[in-house]
Design an enzyme around this catalytic site. Structure first.
Site, mmCIF file in Angstrom:
data_model
loop_
_atom_site.group_PDB
_atom_site.id
_atom_site.type_symbol
_atom_site.label_atom_id
_atom_site.label_comp_id
_atom_site.label_asym_id
_atom_site.label_seq_id
_atom_site.Cartn_x
_atom_site.Cartn_y
_atom_site.Cartn_z
ATOM 1 N N PHE A 158 10.536 28.633 0.619
ATOM 2 C CA PHE A 158 11.709 28.961 -0.164
ATOM 3 C C PHE A 158 12.869 28.045 0.150
ATOM 4 O O PHE A 158 13.917 28.166 -0.432
ATOM 5 C CB PHE A 158 12.122 30.432 0.075
ATOM 6 C CG PHE A 158 10.962 31.374 -0.127
ATOM 7 C CD1 PHE A 158 10.210 31.316 -1.282
ATOM 8 C CD2 PHE A 158 10.611 32.268 0.851
ATOM 9 C CE1 PHE A 158 9.138 32.179 -1.481
ATOM 10 C CE2 PHE A 158 9.540 33.137 0.656
ATOM 11 C CZ PHE A 158 8.810 33.081 -0.506
ATOM 12 N N TRP B 234 14.844 33.400 -7.324
ATOM 13 C CA TRP B 234 15.234 32.673 -6.112
ATOM 14 C C TRP B 234 14.067 32.567 -5.137
ATOM 15 O O TRP B 234 13.888 31.551 -4.471
ATOM 16 C CB TRP B 234 16.405 33.386 -5.427
ATOM 17 C CG TRP B 234 16.894 32.701 -4.186
ATOM 18 C CD1 TRP B 234 17.831 31.722 -4.099
ATOM 19 C CD2 TRP B 234 16.455 32.948 -2.840
ATOM 20 N NE1 TRP B 234 18.015 31.340 -2.783
ATOM 21 C CE2 TRP B 234 17.181 32.074 -1.998
ATOM 22 C CE3 TRP B 234 15.527 33.816 -2.280
ATOM 23 C CZ2 TRP B 234 16.997 32.057 -0.614
ATOM 24 C CZ3 TRP B 234 15.346 33.797 -0.900
ATOM 25 C CH2 TRP B 234 16.088 32.924 -0.087
ATOM 26 N N HIS B 235 13.248 33.604 -5.071
ATOM 27 C CA HIS B 235 12.181 33.615 -4.085
ATOM 28 C C HIS B 235 11.031 32.679 -4.410
ATOM 29 O O HIS B 235 10.274 32.309 -3.504
ATOM 30 C CB HIS B 235 11.665 35.041 -3.877
ATOM 31 C CG HIS B 235 12.484 35.833 -2.918
ATOM 32 N ND1 HIS B 235 13.583 36.568 -3.294
ATOM 33 C CD2 HIS B 235 12.375 35.994 -1.575
ATOM 34 C CE1 HIS B 235 14.111 37.142 -2.229
ATOM 35 N NE2 HIS B 235 13.404 36.812 -1.174
ATOM 36 N N GLY B 236 10.860 32.295 -5.645
ATOM 37 C CA GLY B 236 9.769 31.365 -5.915
ATOM 38 C C GLY B 236 9.534 31.121 -7.387
ATOM 39 O O GLY B 236 9.915 31.921 -8.247
#
Length: 466
Positions: free
Chosen positions: A466, A320-322
């Site tokens: 994000f 999710w973060h990258g």
């Protein structure tokens, strides 16, 4: 548009406040429409084309919510609706955020020459996608009422204070306030103070610490001392950057009569990694708990399945973060730490105060991996922190940074701990004099922040990615 930009502070926010409280005072439906239009304009300011992606997400999730409400008493049909909602929302996220990364990784692993699309990332897509999906799923679970008005769904998903970087707001938290919120001077003034504190954290602390972190992470020669200065600078930068933004979002929401949940509770005084994640980015942790961990069986599952559930959650948290292998490894790093804590019984909050420093250090090492451009760059940086690099212990750059930023590091330590909260609470016990000192301190901080903006000071924002 950044909250910490002069365009937002001197033009957008005053115009929205004037229109909302003076031109449309007492006209709730018109106020909501006005906030929806202002929010879409806010999003379109830097990327006009992507506002249509936002509007498509709103329309799709409005229809999915209606469908889910119709079938929520029929388990099989409800499951189909939930799968459709997940596929639609996550496919949108995948195409814009991960497709290029997946294609590059396939080419690297297989030797193929598959085309790699260059797709710009819509700002805040991870946040508003999770928020929209949670609305549909909560309607199906019966914990949130379906919203029949598409404009109100649009306001919930696109409301500008929390649109870009959260907190991720659940619909049931604000469902009543969308239609029936009340305004008061106490709420407005408290929200304004909270916004000012967040602005101070962002501009005076995070932006200044970013200069140290960027210098260290870009250094060709990286001695032991510079590596530690850079890692600590980034550890405090990311906290004040994101917590400052959350403070501004919560404060802005309160000014307009919305009450969002807290997103940070002094995470750097956590006594375990488990405790850290109860304090850091709380809304994201709760999202994964409610929509991934518990549906998989959570802590009620047999022991091996519990660790499987934990692995899935932290793999997804990293993703999710990258779109980079560093984020995936960062998520797995926390899976290992949390699994080890649970196995050893070290996750309990009553453990001694001496646990704060070890917890802070393992979090600090994790932020190096989070910040680095590649796994090899993270390895080089961590090696230098352990005195294993080729550049020795100290150099002139490290000495200059320590000399110039030592006061800033001290302020970062103070404001990341409850000492700052207790200082603010003094205004409540010292009567009018305390209140005046509090206001004077806030005004001084805001003026200092504006002076930084006027000088065109460095103004990055980490969670824009994000």
């Amino acid at each position: 548009m950044l909250f910490s930009s002069s365009v937002f502070l001197l033009m957008f926010l005053p115009a929205v406040l004037f229109g909302y409280f003076f031109l449309l005072r007492g006209k709730r439906p018109l106020q909501n429409i006005f906030l929806l239009c202002a929010s879409l304009f806010f999003y379109a300011w830097g990327e006009p084309a992507f506002v249509f992606v936002m509007m498509a997400s709103i329309a799709a999730n409005y229809l999915l919510g209606l469908w889910m409400d119709r079938v929520r008493t029929r388990p099989h049909a409800k499951k189909i609706a939930a799968v459709c909602a997940a596929v639609l929302n996550l496919s949108l996220l995948f195409v814009f955020k991960y497709l290029g990364f997946v294609m590059r990784s396939l080419n690297s692993l297989t030797g193929f020459s598959l085309p790699v699309p260059e797709i710009a990332l819509p700002v805040g897509i991870s946040f508003f996608t999770f928020q929209a999906l949670s609305y549909v799923l909560d309607v199906g679970r019966g914990v949130a009422p379906v919203q029949k008005n598409p404009f109100w769904v649009g306001l919930y998903i696109s409301f500008f204070p929390q649109l870009i970087a959260g907190p991720i707001v659940k619909y049931q938290t604000v469902a009543e306030e969308i239609s029936c919120r009340k305004h008061s001077w106490a709420d407005f003034s408290a929200g304004l103070c909270r916004f000012a504190l967040g602005l101070m954290k962002k501009i005076l602390l995070a932006n200044s610490l970013a200069l140290v972190a960027d210098r260290a992470f870009a250094a060709q020669a990286l001695p032991f001392g510079l590596a530690w200065l850079g890692s600590l600078a980034y550890t405090f930068q990311i906290f004040f950057d994101f917590a400052g933004y959350s403070d501004m979002a919560i404060g802005l929401g309160q000014m307009f009569g919305f009450h969002f949940q807290e997103n940070f509770r002094y995470p750097y005084i956590a006594r375990s990694v488990t405790d850290f994640w109860r304090r850091w980015h709380i809304s994201l942790s709760q999202w994964f708990r409610d929509y991934v961990y518990i549906p998989l069986g959570g802590s009620r599952a047999p022991l091996l399945l519990r660790y499987r559930n934990l692995f899935i959650v932290w793999l997804l948290t990293g993703i999710w973060h990258g779109a980079n292998w560093t984020f995936i490894l960062w998520g797995l790093y926390y899976f290992v730490l949390l699994a080890a804590e649970k196995a050893a019984g070290l996750h309990k909050n009553h453990l001694g105060i001496w646990r704060i420093l070890p917890t802070f250090l393992v979090v600090n090492f994790g932020w190096v991996l989070f910040r680095a451009d590649s796994i090899s760059a993270a390895g080089r940086f961590l090696a230098a922190m352990f005195g294993l690099g080729p550049d020795g212990l100290w150099n002139e750059t490290a000495a200059a940074l320590l000399r110039d930023y030592s006061v800033l590091f001290a302020a970062a330590v103070v404001f990341s701990a409850p000492a700052a909260k207790r200082l603010a609470a003094c205004r409540c016990t010292q009567g009018r004099a305390g209140a005046l000192l509090w206001v004077a301190g806030l005004l001084a901080a805001v003026l200092a922040a504006f002076s930084f903006l006027a000088k065109g000071a460095y103004n990055p924002f980490i969670y824009f990615n994000f």
